[in-house]
Design an enzyme around this catalytic site. Structure first.
Site, mmCIF file in Angstrom:
data_model
loop_
_atom_site.group_PDB
_atom_site.id
_atom_site.type_symbol
_atom_site.label_atom_id
_atom_site.label_comp_id
_atom_site.label_asym_id
_atom_site.label_seq_id
_atom_site.Cartn_x
_atom_site.Cartn_y
_atom_site.Cartn_z
ATOM 1 N N GLU A 48 0.169 3.996 10.467
ATOM 2 C CA GLU A 48 -1.146 4.243 10.246
ATOM 3 C C GLU A 48 -1.600 5.368 11.098
ATOM 4 O OE1 GLU A 48 -3.339 1.461 8.524
ATOM 5 O OE2 GLU A 48 -1.496 0.092 8.464
ATOM 6 N N PHE A 53 0.759 -1.243 0.011
ATOM 7 C CA PHE A 53 -0.126 -0.042 -0.085
ATOM 8 C C PHE A 53 0.917 1.247 -0.126
ATOM 9 C CE2 PHE A 53 -2.226 3.338 2.351
ATOM 10 C CZ PHE A 53 -3.387 3.179 1.844
HETATM 11 C C1 FAD Z 1 7.554 -0.381 9.785
HETATM 12 C C2 FAD Z 1 6.751 0.693 9.168
HETATM 13 C C3 FAD Z 1 5.642 0.387 8.219
HETATM 14 C C4 FAD Z 1 5.231 1.155 7.286
HETATM 15 N N1 FAD Z 1 4.367 0.714 6.460
HETATM 16 C C5 FAD Z 1 3.709 1.529 5.492
HETATM 17 C C6 FAD Z 1 3.109 1.226 4.318
HETATM 18 O O1 FAD Z 1 2.809 0.055 4.286
HETATM 19 N N2 FAD Z 1 2.570 2.109 3.539
HETATM 20 C C7 FAD Z 1 2.618 3.467 3.761
HETATM 21 O O2 FAD Z 1 2.119 4.126 2.973
HETATM 22 N N3 FAD Z 1 3.577 4.006 4.951
HETATM 23 C C8 FAD Z 1 3.981 2.981 5.564
HETATM 24 N N4 FAD Z 1 4.795 3.606 6.818
HETATM 25 C C9 FAD Z 1 4.867 4.874 7.280
HETATM 26 C C10 FAD Z 1 4.194 5.359 8.244
HETATM 27 O O3 FAD Z 1 2.866 5.330 7.977
HETATM 28 C C11 FAD Z 1 4.790 6.930 8.457
HETATM 29 O O4 FAD Z 1 5.949 6.706 8.962
HETATM 30 C C12 FAD Z 1 3.830 7.540 9.506
HETATM 31 O O5 FAD Z 1 2.687 7.882 8.887
HETATM 32 C C13 FAD Z 1 4.549 8.960 9.845
HETATM 33 O O6 FAD Z 1 5.035 9.730 8.948
HETATM 34 P P1 FAD Z 1 6.537 10.105 8.867
HETATM 35 O O7 FAD Z 1 7.627 8.972 9.065
HETATM 36 O O8 FAD Z 1 6.692 11.273 7.710
HETATM 37 O O9 FAD Z 1 6.682 11.018 10.052
HETATM 38 P P2 FAD Z 1 6.309 12.712 10.103
HETATM 39 O O10 FAD Z 1 5.021 13.126 9.637
HETATM 40 O O11 FAD Z 1 7.495 13.477 9.672
HETATM 41 O O12 FAD Z 1 6.290 13.032 11.696
HETATM 42 C C14 FAD Z 1 7.336 13.287 12.673
HETATM 43 C C15 FAD Z 1 6.599 13.682 13.889
HETATM 44 O O13 FAD Z 1 6.010 14.929 13.885
HETATM 45 C C16 FAD Z 1 4.628 14.755 14.321
HETATM 46 N N5 FAD Z 1 3.829 15.548 13.561
HETATM 47 C C17 FAD Z 1 3.527 15.441 12.158
HETATM 48 N N6 FAD Z 1 2.573 16.487 11.661
HETATM 49 C C18 FAD Z 1 2.103 16.900 12.892
HETATM 50 C C19 FAD Z 1 1.062 18.008 13.340
HETATM 51 N N7 FAD Z 1 0.086 18.198 12.187
HETATM 52 N N8 FAD Z 1 0.786 17.924 14.649
HETATM 53 C C20 FAD Z 1 1.765 17.555 15.598
HETATM 54 N N9 FAD Z 1 2.589 16.518 15.535
HETATM 55 C C21 FAD Z 1 2.688 16.238 14.111
HETATM 56 C C22 FAD Z 1 4.487 13.279 14.021
HETATM 57 O O14 FAD Z 1 3.555 12.753 15.141
HETATM 58 C C23 FAD Z 1 5.816 12.669 14.598
HETATM 59 O O15 FAD Z 1 6.002 12.740 15.710
HETATM 60 C C24 FAD Z 1 5.419 2.452 7.574
HETATM 61 C C25 FAD Z 1 6.192 2.885 8.463
HETATM 62 C C26 FAD Z 1 7.100 1.912 9.293
HETATM 63 C C27 FAD Z 1 8.115 2.542 10.154
#
Ligand code: FAD
Length: 391
Positions: free
Chosen positions: A368, A125
């Site tokens: 998620e 996904f």
């Molecule tokens: C093991 C694993 C499996 C995954 N599988 C999938 C998959 O199959 N498909 C897929 O599409 N993605 C997948 N992901 C991605 C995952 O969904 C994202 O890593 C997650 O949604 C967070 O996004 P980011 O890493 O860009 O963090 P960021 O968005 O950069 O967030 C960094 C920090 O800032 C905070 N933050 C961000 N925006 C705000 C706000 N507006 N207010 C307050 N705090 C905020 C967050 O809570 C976090 O603490 C996976 C990740 C991992 C590690």
């Protein structure tokens, strides 16, 4: 999520019973092998497919079990007593891609993909990118019309199953201007052996061994027009968010199921380990950690059963799914921490299970939708209801 009667209740009860035994007698004992090879052995994967685990929520006419939301989530809760890799390999198929296909696919797309996914073809996904995670509507992967199809360019990051998935549901931008941000995004069903698709290496990560994530890279990838989910541009984001509702229930159930395992492990250790001449389970401070964990797991199970009953009744559960995911994943982290503490020094050693429970649990608060994003989702919905005079 749609209301649905799902599988016959007696048949489902028997299935859950059988699954519980399979988890305890087969999947849990196989965990050291999964860890040693960093993968699920083929024989186990075939057994899981034969039990119908890849097609739990798919309609029966496409080779699935036709489960409704509550049956699916109870199944994930039972399965997640074992290490997370087992849920990881099936949950993208059923929780994300099947859900998107059922909600938004054309009859031809359902007929093309659902039987293959139910039979165990692995799906990915693709929403997250190097520059966008929580802000998923900011994705940059593009899909530009060419002839009777589209050309995809971009990189998807941290994608579960990316190293070996056979197909991907990929979110890409089909328009740039004069539209609300989300209406730029469409969803594409992409066989991952299409020319121009490449995969990054499997990322090394903190926990959840046996499951893999990586990049999916799209370099001038041509897909025919019928790869557009639902045949409609601009619906991809809404579809992804709908699938995420389901995904959040699944992560909440996984956190709750795994916390049960941690608590059983901690209880067993507390009963067996002696200090000051008696089992540490006799000490009231140890009992406090056990009982707090029990109460929190029970609370999460109650939240889960309330949310899934509402989903089956056709109620929108945006707020409930987010609250359950947030509470259960944070709770799982606390239970994992107490499990380490109850093990004392042994809790820090790889030889005991507590150490990996602790590492495995950490991601539940992140993917998620992070805990912070869940807080925003809940508050936004509360304020929406307040503005509508609903409080
Ligand atoms: C093991 C694993 C499996 C995954 N599988 C999938 C998959 O199959 N498909 C897929 O599409 N993605 C997948 N992901 C991605 C995952 O969904 C994202 O890593 C997650 O949604 C967070 O996004 P980011 O890493 O860009 O963090 P960021 O968005 O950069 O967030 C960094 C920090 O800032 C905070 N933050 C961000 N925006 C705000 C706000 N507006 N207010 C307050 N705090 C905020 C967050 O809570 C976090 O603490 C996976 C990740 C991992 C590690």
């Amino acid at each position: 999520m749609n209301s649905s009667t799902g599988m016959d209740a007696d048949v489902f009860a028997q299935f859950l019973d059988q699954l519980d035994r399979y988890v305890r007698e087969r999947l849990v004992p196989a965990e050291p092998e999964v860890i040693a090879n960093d993968g699920i052995p083929d024989t186990l994967r075939q057994e899981m497919a034969a039990m119908g685990l890849f097609g739990l929520t798919m309609p029966e006419e496409f080779g699935g079990a036709g489960m409704n939301v509550s049956q699916y989530i109870e199944t994930i809760h039972t399965l997640s007593y074992a290490m997370p890799a087992y849920r990881s390999i099936i949950s993208i198929n059923i929780g994300m891609v099947c859900s998107a296909l059922k909600n938004a696919g054309t009859p031809e797309q359902k007929a093309q993909w659902l039987p293959r996914l139910a039979a165990g073809e692995i799906a990915a996904f693709g929403l997250t990118e190097p520059g966008s995670g929580s802000d998923s509507a900011g994705l940059q992967t593009s899909a530009v019309r060419q002839g009777n199809g589209y050309v995809l360019n971009g990189t998807k990051r941290y994608i579960t199953n990316a190293p070996y998935a056979q197909m991907g549901l990929i979110m890409a931008r089909t328009a740039k201007d004069n539209l609300p941000k989300n209406a730029h995004v469409s969803a594409f069903l992409v066989p991952l052996d299409t020319p121009g698709v490449s995969r990054g290496k499997s990322d090394r990560k903190m926990g959840q061994s046996g499951s893999h994530i990586g990049d999916l890279i799209f370099d001038n990838v041509f897909v025919p027009g019928d790869a557009l989910l639902g045949g409609e541009e601009g619906r991809g984001f809404a579809t992804a968010m709908q699938s995420l509702d389901n995904g959040r229930l699944s992560v909440g159930a996984a956190s709750t199921g795994y916390a049960r395992r941690m608590l059983d492990t901690a209880t067993r250790y507390a009963a067996e380990r002696k200090a000051f001449g008696e089992p540490i389970a006799n000490f009231q401070l140890i009992q406090a950690m056990l009982s707090d964990s029990y109460a929190e797991i029970y609370a999460a199970q109650c939240m889960m059963r309330d949310a899934i009953a509402k989903a089956d009744a056709g109620t929108k559960i945006l707020k409930e799914a987010a609250a359950f995911k947030m509470f259960a994943s944070e709770m799982c982290g606390r239970v994992a921490d107490r499990c380490v503490q109850i093990h004392g020094g042994a809790g820090y050693l790889a030889e005991y299970e507590a150490e990996r429970f602790f590492r495995d649990a950490r991601i539940y608060r992140i993917y998620e939708g992070t805990t912070q994003i869940m807080q925003l989702v809940i508050a936004k919905q509360m304020l929406r209801e307040f503005a509508a005079g609903g409080v």
